[in-house]
Design an enzyme around this catalytic site. Structure first.
Site, PDB file in Angstrom:
ATOM      1  N   ASP A   1       0.585  -1.433  -0.285  1.00 14.89           N
ATOM      2  CA  ASP A   1       0.073  -0.190  -0.449  1.00 14.89           C
ATOM      3  C   ASP A   1       1.025   1.411   0.001  1.00 14.89           C
ATOM      4  O   ASP A   1       1.969   1.466  -0.406  1.00 14.89           O
ATOM      5  CB  ASP A   1      -0.981   0.127   1.575  1.00 14.89           C
ATOM      6  CG  ASP A   1      -0.102  -0.108   2.546  1.00 14.89           C
ATOM      7  OD1 ASP A   1       0.859   1.099   2.206  1.00 14.89           O
ATOM      8  OD2 ASP A   1      -0.591  -0.936   3.598  1.00 14.89           O
TER       9      ASP A   1
ATOM     10  N   LYS B   1      -1.945   4.226  -3.362  1.00 14.11           N
ATOM     11  CA  LYS B   1      -1.863   5.225  -2.917  1.00 14.11           C
ATOM     12  C   LYS B   1      -2.662   6.047  -2.736  1.00 14.11           C
ATOM     13  O   LYS B   1      -2.849   6.840  -3.741  1.00 14.11           O
ATOM     14  CB  LYS B   1      -0.384   5.633  -3.327  1.00 14.11           C
ATOM     15  CG  LYS B   1       0.513   6.476  -2.854  1.00 14.11           C
ATOM     16  CD  LYS B   1       1.925   6.133  -3.571  1.00 14.11           C
ATOM     17  CE  LYS B   1       2.530   6.985  -2.746  1.00 14.11           C
ATOM     18  NZ  LYS B   1       3.869   7.110  -3.635  1.00 14.11           N
TER      19      LYS B   1
ATOM     20  N   MET C   1      -4.049   8.825  11.905  1.00 10.47           N
ATOM     21  CA  MET C   1      -5.626   9.259  10.749  1.00 10.47           C
ATOM     22  C   MET C   1      -6.173  10.490  11.182  1.00 10.47           C
ATOM     23  O   MET C   1      -7.123  10.139  11.132  1.00 10.47           O
ATOM     24  CB  MET C   1      -5.850   8.012  10.434  1.00 10.47           C
ATOM     25  CG  MET C   1      -5.258   7.243   9.821  1.00 10.47           C
ATOM     26  SD  MET C   1      -6.001   5.364   9.512  1.00 10.47           S
ATOM     27  CE  MET C   1      -5.595   4.658  11.644  1.00 10.47           C
TER      28      MET C   1
END
Length: 513
Positions: free
Chosen positions: A35, A56, A171
């Site tokens: 990833d 990506k 995140m």
């Protein structure tokens, strides 16, 4: 063989932070699913494997988790060894449990290989001890982006606001205002120190130090400080100028008074050498603090026919001198020598000359010390050394081992002086046919600072591949001849190595403002 899937933690970004076990399993893979948080340089550990990017941000579609699982199972059911590279550690916000469940149900063997998670790396590379005696005896890893569709948050922000330690938010860029307000509403002091670490451990790492009530404005909109970002919140962030871990030592935190930036910190350097030679150069760039981008413009391969090389090896006893023009020439010559059932003893009585310190070093690895090596690493100087020798040049029988293309200056000068010279091709340089889409995008966006060009053939093919887009970066050439090819195509050259070595070229790049 039974199928096997390795779920490998790729670490926070720097490819050298991969575990030895992870590297070993990558080398055995037939397929690598990776990833955008996994450094693509790690694919160099698995050149035999089929690489599949599962997404990506900003460059390609992000695959759904069920698509990733289906692809992983498809290859495994074909009997292949599959490596699933995951940024950080597979056990931390990586959805590994779903992949493990699928593998168990399919009866496919698997192994989860830990990696350095971003929380620990961010603390070390920002110079922040996320635990500290008397300040923080606990750490909480928190996601700032929960699964969409949840009826309510599983996070107790009021409890986290009173957490007696360090919060590490993953995140949390696009939701920064939401979680910082939740912490403040839960009673956390708005002046609580915070640190925002972007692209942790990579040469272009960035750090923002601020207060809790300033975080949202620093991160919003997301284009201001783009993911991936780790947010650290707590009293330990006051200690961010303490020399802890790798930050000050490597100069990655250019804003920190604790360390001085390495000369290439924050700069990206395109490495265009053949893949076999790119790794060492990329390592040198990292040691200087830079970010190498490996995209060969030339491929190296054995000659189409070994007839001439085999004949030259058979006639070694009749040669007075043997010249290697490159490290690749040494490697391919000795590889063929071994295939013919011979070794370095075949060179007994032959004087050996080289052009370049790297060529001399490669020769030494085969147990042979060069008798002649010009100090400035030029073929012209080696020709001068032959001509100035006490032994008359007319008595010399000289075999020159080289590639299928390149300068023939040495051969011409020695032949003109009366030597019996013979050139033999030990390997071929072939042009890479298709340009790299990633390099093309990087050149267009101006995100490549330097392009290194290490041969005339590389210079010509780079221009064919990317044309005037090369002018978006600064160019460094290994020699005046290589620089002239670039200039003939209308490109400005900022650095010409002196002497003609990779080390010298990188040092000169580092000295440029």
């Amino acid at each position: 063989m039974k199928p096997m899937v390795y779920l490998i933690g790729a670490g926070p970004g720097d490819p050298e932070l991969l575990t030895l076990r992870g590297a070993r399993c990558l080398r055995s893979a037939d397929v690598v699913l990776y990833d955008g948080l996994s450094n693509a340089e790690l694919l160099g550990l698995a050149p035999q494997a089929e690489p599949i990017c599962v997404g990506k941000h900003g460059q390609s579609r992000i695959w759904r988790q069920d698509e990733i699982i289906d692809e992983m199972l498809r290859h495994a059911r074909q009997g292949k060894t599959v490596a699933r590279l995951k940024g950080g550690d597979p056990a931390v916000f990586a959805r590994t449990a779903e992949e493990v469940d699928a593998l168990k149900q399919a009866g496919i063997g698997y192994e989860v290989i830990p990696g350095i998670t971003a929380a620990l790396a961010a603390g070390s590379y920002a110079g922040i001890p996320i635990t500290h005696r008397g300040i923080a005896s606990a750490v909480a890893l928190v996601t700032g982006h929960e699964e969409p569709g949840k009826s309510e948050s599983a996070l107790d922000w009021q409890a986290l606001a009173k957490f007696p330690g360090t919060l590490v938010i993953y995140m949390g860029v696009t939701t920064a205002r939401r979680w910082t307000e939740a912490l403040r509403e839960g009673g956390m002091d708005p002046s609580t120190p915070a640190a925002l670490v972007r692209r942790c451990s990579l040469p272009d790492q960035q750090i923002i130090r601020c207060r809790l009530d300033e975080v949202a404005d620093r991160l919003t909109p997301a284009s201001r400080f783009r993911p991936p970002v780790i947010a650290l919140v707590g009293p330990v962030c006051r200690l961010s100028d303490v020399n802890v871990g790798a930050a000050a030592a490597q100069g990655l935190d250019r804003d920190s008074p604790a360390g001085q930036a390495l000369p290439l910190a924050g700069r990206s350097v395109l490495v265009t050498r053949p893949a076999e030679q790119a790794t060492e150069m990329a390592d040198q760039i990292r040691q200087l603090g830079g970010q190498p981008i490996v995209s060969p413009a030339i491929e190296v391969s054995p000659p189409d026919s070994f007839e001439s090389l085999d004949a030259a090896i058979a006639s070694l006893a009749n040669q007075t001198d043997l010249v290697f023009c490159s490290a690749n020439g040494v490697r391919h010559f000795f590889a063929r020598l071994k295939q013919l059932g011979r070794d370095g003893r075949a060179l007994a009585g032959v004087r050996v000359a080289v052009i370049g310190e790297r060529t001399a070093s490669t020769l030494e690895q085969h147990g042979i010390l060069a008798d002649l090596c010009p100090g400035d690493f030029r073929s012209r100087s080696l020709a001068d050394a032959f001509l100035e020798d006490d032994v008359p040049i007319e008595t010399r029988s000289i075999l020159i081992v080289r590639a299928n293309r390149g300068s023939d200056e040495l051969h011409r000068r020695l032949s003109a002086a009366g030597a019996k010279t013979r050139e033999v091709v030990a390997y071929q340089n072939r042009d890479v046919v298709e340009p790299s889409e990633a390099v093309g995008r990087a050149l267009s966006s101006g995100s490549i600072d330097w392009i290194t060009v290490t041969s005339s053939a590389t210079a010509a093919n780079l221009h064919r591949l990317y044309g005037d887009a090369l002018s978006q970066a600064r160019l460094a050439a290994i020699s005046p001849i290589t620089a002239q090819v670039l200039q003939d195509h209308g490109l400005a050259v900022d650095v010409v190595a002196e002497p003609y070595t990779i080390t010298s070229m990188l040092q000169q790049i580092a000295e440029k403002p």
